[in-house]
Design a protein around this motif. Structure first.
Motif, PDB file in Angstrom:
ATOM      1  N   UNK A  51     106.874  42.499  37.766  1.00 58.49           N
ATOM      2  CA  UNK A  51     105.769  42.455  36.800  1.00 58.49           C
ATOM      3  C   UNK A  51     106.269  42.621  35.373  1.00 58.49           C
TER       4      UNK A  51
ATOM      5  N   UNK B 265     108.210  45.507  42.626  1.00 60.34           N
ATOM      6  CA  UNK B 265     106.929  45.295  41.935  1.00 60.34           C
ATOM      7  C   UNK B 265     107.097  45.564  40.439  1.00 60.34           C
TER       8      UNK B 265
ATOM      9  N   UNK C  60      97.979  50.580  46.078  1.00 62.58           N
ATOM     10  CA  UNK C  60      96.841  51.507  46.024  1.00 62.58           C
ATOM     11  C   UNK C  60      97.263  52.857  45.411  1.00 62.58           C
TER      12      UNK C  60
ATOM     13  N   UNK D 126      96.952  47.586  42.523  1.00 64.24           N
ATOM     14  CA  UNK D 126      96.456  46.547  43.427  1.00 64.24           C
ATOM     15  C   UNK D 126      97.256  46.502  44.734  1.00 64.24           C
ATOM     16  N   UNK D 127      98.549  46.516  44.603  1.00 62.51           N
ATOM     17  CA  UNK D 127      99.388  46.276  45.785  1.00 62.51           C
ATOM     18  C   UNK D 127      99.708  47.534  46.576  1.00 62.51           C
TER      19      UNK D 127
ATOM     20  N   UNK E 146      99.450  46.057  38.811  1.00 62.29           N
ATOM     21  CA  UNK E 146     100.009  45.527  40.063  1.00 62.29           C
ATOM     22  C   UNK E 146     100.194  46.633  41.088  1.00 62.29           C
TER      23      UNK E 146
END
Lengths: 206, 427
Positions: A123, A119, A35, A32-33, A29
């Protein structure tokens, strides 16, 4: 006095496995979110009391620097506290990375820390609760800067008989971001977690 | 566009916080009544338009990332609410005590319809809470400042004042650094010691008990005492001891503040001592004499006596042996008289070869007996010359003054001289 909840080797194995999946998710995550590409350590799981928790944090967190300590509560069948700890230097790196500014201001840094905590907690906890077929509610996280590694104020803490500590470390080398994560659950919630793991075991072996 | 009137909308309009629904491109899909009222933008203005149109100052890169995180993780994300508002600015109308001109918002971005990329943004006005926090922070800063001043003052006190704190049983619990330094003790060396242990044994037990009694009655005690330093030196101090009560009103500790009065005592001693014999001088004797006269409880068989003594034929000693040898005689006689006298009685050099005594709690016979004892002690003294003393005794009776009592003692002494010397007479 509350009865101690005994975790068998099987319980701990399941929890460890669930947490491994959770940290894998968290890493993906963040990549992805935010970088940011990095690794997270295999979580350590321990059952302790509040003094043991304080001691554990002393051993895990270096005492030399100031830390941004973000705490987020989650509630539901499995409730507890998610704590994310990073040094002030790392917090600035995080602010740099997320806000793309040379010198992030305090508000940028706080918001960046909150964002990363969001995050991580979403997650890791969501993955855990998803596996256990339950839903949790996340509450607004709050951050405070603490000098040294005294993250637990014993005089302000209720005497929980048992605390389950799940701790791991994340490292994103390119961005110079690393921090410690603690997931804490207490007394009744530990029993709840054990019951949920029992259900999971039944499902697995049914 | 008119807002549809249905139950979810009625419910959302009834909320006391702002609710908006936006997509990933920041297009507004819903704007509740709270937002209409507080932003001045009504539903029809907002819906279908981008937030960017109305709020170009927001950091949309961050907002986009948060919306994306919410949608990807199917979990709420938040703005940090601890410092400044980072979402839409909303004016605040509080005038009376406001530290904030715009609302401090708590912003939660929750997943709404994920497959359509829509999130629900809830904004809560936490300005009052934030104001309280700011006020508290200011108060904490003030307290920290005061605390630092207090610490500084405490340090000055610790470094400079001689202070001993005891518990309710007079056991030492805390000693200032200055006290330890001044009296040569190590840190914590005196902890748990009884306060009396550091006081000189010259202080009568009764006086110490009286001090305790005064303090235990909740009253402050002050006086002069001698403290024994680590190396055994007796040092005079002026003491002020204050009792402290706990919240329930019972006494639980005492704080003694001492002030070194060595110099004062030295001067006092010089002013009240006869340099040759080291006995009290006439000035000191008169002072004690006056105190005794002021007491009102004297009885016939329990009174006090003045005894005057004069060395017989002292002029001849001086004339024959010289003044230095005469002085030697005076010193030796003073010494033996002091040693013979019992504790509590007073001796002084009255002048020349005369001595004076104050005997307390005596009857006539007891006073004569004491004088006789003194006379014999001198008689038995072996010096280069035989010396004898004549004694005149007067006993205090009601109505006596300083002068009358001294006159009678003087008359008695004269009588002793007249009746052959080396004897005791009473008038």
């Amino acid at each position: 006095m509350l009865k101690r909840v005994e975790f068998s080797g099987d319980h701990l194995d399941v929890l460890r496995e669930l947490m491994n999946i959770a940290v894998g998710n968290a890493t993906a995550s963040i990549a992805d979110l935010l970088q940011a590409f990095g690794t997270m350590h295999i979580p350590k799981i321990a059952i302790s009391d509040i003094k043991g928790l304080k001691q554990y944090m002393h051993e895990t967190i270096p005492n030399e620097s100031s830390h941004y300590v973000t705490k987020q509560l989650f509630g539901g069948p499995l409730g507890g506290e998610f704590i994310f700890v990073i040094t002030d230097e790392v917090a600035i790196n995080l602010g740099n990375h997320l806000y793309d500014v040379e010198a992030p201001n305090d508000a940028d840094i706080y918001d960046a820390v909150i964002e990363l905590t969001n995050i991580l907690s979403a997650t890791m906890i969501s993955r855990l609760t998803e596996e256990l077929n339950i839903k949790v509610q996340f509450f607004l996280p709050s951050t405070e800067i603490i000098s040294g590694n005294d993250l637990i104020y014993l005089e302000e803490t209720a005497e929980y008989s048992q605390i389950i500590i799940i701790s791991t470390q994340m490292e994103f080398q390119n961005q110079n971001i690393n921090g410690h994560i603690f997931i804490l659950a207490k007394d009744a919630m530990i029993q709840s977690l054990k019951d949920l793991i029992d259900q999971k075991l039944e499902e697995l072996y049914a | 566009m008119k807002k549809p009137v249905d139950y979810p909308n009625i419910l959302l309009d009834a909320l006391e916080h702002g609710i908006m629904i936006v997509d990933e491109a920041f297009n507004v899909m819903y704007w509740n009544q709270w937002l209409e009222i507080n932003t001045g933008h009504d539903y029809s203005n907002m819906v279908g338009k981008s937030l960017l149109t109305f709020y170009p100052e927001i950091d949309y890169r961050t907002l986009q990332r948060k919306i994306r995180t919410t949608l990807r993780l199917n979990s709420p994300t938040f703005y940090d609410a601890s410092l400044t508002n980072r979402f839409i600015p909303i004016s605040r109308n509080k005038i009376s005590s406001s530290l904030l001109s715009t609302m401090q918002l708590q912003v939660t971005i929750s997943p709404y319809i994920i497959d359509q990329g829509m999130v629900m943004i809830a904004v809560y006005d936490i300005s009052d809470l934030h104001e309280l926090k700011l006020t508290l922070q200011k108060q904490m800063e003030k307290i920290a400042h005061l605390n630092s001043e207090l610490q500084h003052d405490k340090q000055i006190i610790d470094d400079n004042l001689l202070i001993v704190k005891t518990d309710g049983d007079f056991h030492i619990i805390e000693v200032s650094k200055a006290f330890n330094t001044f009296f040569g003790f190590e840190k914590n060396e005196l902890e748990d010691c009884e306060l009396q242990l550091i006081c000189s044994d010259k202080i009568p037990v009764s006086e110490y008990a009286q001090m305790k009694n005064t303090l235990q009655n909740g009253q402050r005690w002050s006086g002069e005492i001698e403290i024994i330093s680590k190396n055994g030196q007796a040092i005079w101090v002026d003491a002020v001891v204050t009792p402290w009560s706990n919240n329930s009103g019972s006494l639980n500790s005492y704080t003694a503040i001492y002030h070194d009065i060595t110099d004062k005592k030295r001067l006092e001693l010089l002013a009240t001592t006869d340099l040759l014999t080291k006995l009290s001088n006439r000035y000191k004797f008169d002072e004690i004499f006056d105190i005794m006269l002021m007491r009102e409880h004297w009885k016939t068989d329990d009174t006090f006596a003045i005894v005057m003594a004069d060395i017989d034929h002292f002029k001849q000693i001086n004339d024959i042996y010289g003044h230095p040898r005469g002085d030697e005689v005076l010193v030796q006689i003073a010494k033996v008289l002091s040693q013979t006298l019992q504790t509590g009685d007073v001796i002084a050099r009255w002048g020349g070869e005369e001595f004076i005594f104050l005997l307390s709690h005596v009857s006539a016979s007891k006073a004569i007996h004491v004088a006789e004892k003194l006379r014999m002690a001198v008689e038995q003294l072996r010096l280069f010359v035989d010396v004898r003393l004549s004694f005149g005794v007067s006993l205090f009776v009601e109505g006596d003054t300083h002068a009358t009592l001294l006159n009678r003692a003087d008359t008695a002494l004269y009588k002793a001289k007249k009746n052959g010397r080396n004897r005791v007479e009473i008038v």
